[in-house]
Scaffold this motif. Structure first.
Motif, short mmCIF file in Angstrom:
data_model
loop_
_atom_site.label_atom_id
_atom_site.label_comp_id
_atom_site.label_asym_id
_atom_site.label_seq_id
_atom_site.Cartn_x
_atom_site.Cartn_y
_atom_site.Cartn_z
N LYS A 23 -11.13 -10.09 8.37
CA LYS A 23 -11.03 -9.44 7.00
C LYS A 23 -11.11 -8.01 7.32
O LYS A 23 -11.77 -7.58 8.06
N ILE A 24 -9.95 -7.35 6.87
CA ILE A 24 -10.35 -5.64 7.06
C ILE A 24 -11.00 -5.04 6.19
O ILE A 24 -10.58 -4.93 4.80
N VAL A 25 -12.13 -4.42 6.48
CA VAL A 25 -13.07 -3.81 5.80
C VAL A 25 -12.54 -2.56 5.41
O VAL A 25 -12.90 -1.98 4.38
N ASP A 26 -12.04 -1.67 6.65
CA ASP A 26 -11.73 -0.10 6.38
C ASP A 26 -10.63 0.09 7.36
O ASP A 26 -10.75 -0.62 8.60
N LYS A 27 -9.97 0.92 7.15
CA LYS A 27 -8.70 1.37 8.24
C LYS A 27 -9.24 2.75 8.69
O LYS A 27 -9.81 3.67 8.07
N LEU A 28 -9.37 3.01 9.88
CA LEU A 28 -9.74 4.09 10.47
C LEU A 28 -8.57 5.21 11.02
O LEU A 28 -8.63 6.29 11.35
N MET A 29 -7.34 4.42 10.65
CA MET A 29 -6.06 5.13 10.90
C MET A 29 -5.09 4.55 9.95
O MET A 29 -5.35 3.53 9.36
N PRO A 32 -0.69 -0.55 8.95
CA PRO A 32 0.22 -1.40 7.75
C PRO A 32 -0.71 -2.80 7.67
O PRO A 32 -0.26 -3.66 7.80
N VAL A 33 -1.82 -2.44 6.99
CA VAL A 33 -2.62 -3.70 6.52
C VAL A 33 -3.41 -3.44 5.26
O VAL A 33 -3.61 -2.20 4.95
N ILE A 59 -0.31 -10.64 12.34
CA ILE A 59 0.67 -10.29 11.70
C ILE A 59 0.53 -9.39 10.55
O ILE A 59 -0.13 -9.83 9.42
N ASP A 60 1.19 -7.86 10.72
CA ASP A 60 0.68 -7.05 9.65
C ASP A 60 1.69 -7.06 8.35
O ASP A 60 2.37 -7.82 8.37
N ASP A 61 1.27 -6.23 7.54
CA ASP A 61 2.12 -6.21 6.31
C ASP A 61 3.59 -5.99 6.44
O ASP A 61 4.24 -5.96 5.43
N ASN A 62 3.97 -5.54 7.67
CA ASN A 62 5.32 -5.24 8.08
C ASN A 62 6.04 -6.51 8.48
O ASN A 62 6.95 -6.59 9.03
N GLY A 63 5.09 -7.44 8.84
CA GLY A 63 5.67 -8.65 9.59
C GLY A 63 5.80 -8.52 10.84
O GLY A 63 6.35 -9.33 11.54
N ARG A 64 4.95 -7.71 11.55
CA ARG A 64 4.90 -7.47 13.16
C ARG A 64 3.83 -7.63 13.67
O ARG A 64 2.71 -7.75 13.05
N GLU A 65 3.81 -7.89 14.95
CA GLU A 65 2.52 -8.32 15.48
C GLU A 65 1.77 -7.15 15.79
O GLU A 65 2.48 -6.23 15.97
N ASN A 66 0.44 -6.88 15.46
CA ASN A 66 -0.34 -5.71 15.49
C ASN A 66 -1.72 -5.98 16.27
O ASN A 66 -2.39 -6.65 15.80
N HIS A 67 -1.73 -5.57 17.45
CA HIS A 67 -2.60 -5.58 18.58
C HIS A 67 -3.81 -4.33 17.94
O HIS A 67 -4.79 -4.54 18.52
#
Length: 85
Positions: A23-29, A32-33, A59-67
């Motif tokens: 679960k994404i709690v906050d974005k630091l940058m 696309p989540v 898999i992020d909101d753009n449908g791409r692998e996100n590491h």
């Protein structure tokens, strides 16, 4: 990719190796989540001679692998209690 899962189907875990979802709690940058969104964790296996044996991604909101979500977001880890159909 953001998935709709009931909170009753998930258990908050402290050991990220046991997690099936994050679960994404906050974005630091600018990622696309979705903050507050739940994402399934996937594992990519690498061949011999690679710097690491495996790496987790979403898999992020753009449908791409996100590491990069590992370093660029605050997160909580969850384990799915029931198998989805």
């Amino acid at each position: 990719m953001y998935v709709e899962i009931s909170d009753s189907d998930l258990l908050l875990v402290t050991n990220e190796e046991d997690a099936t979802h994050v679960k994404i709690v906050d974005k630091l940058m600018n990622l696309p989540v979705t903050v507050g969104g739940m994402y399934e964790l996937f594992t990519k296996q690498y061949g011999r001679g690679a710097a690491v044996e495996e790496e987790q991604y979403i898999i992020d909101d753009n449908g791409r692998e996100n590491h990069s979500f590992w370093m660029c977001s605050k997160k909580e880890f969850y384990k799915l209690l029931i198998e989805q159909k």
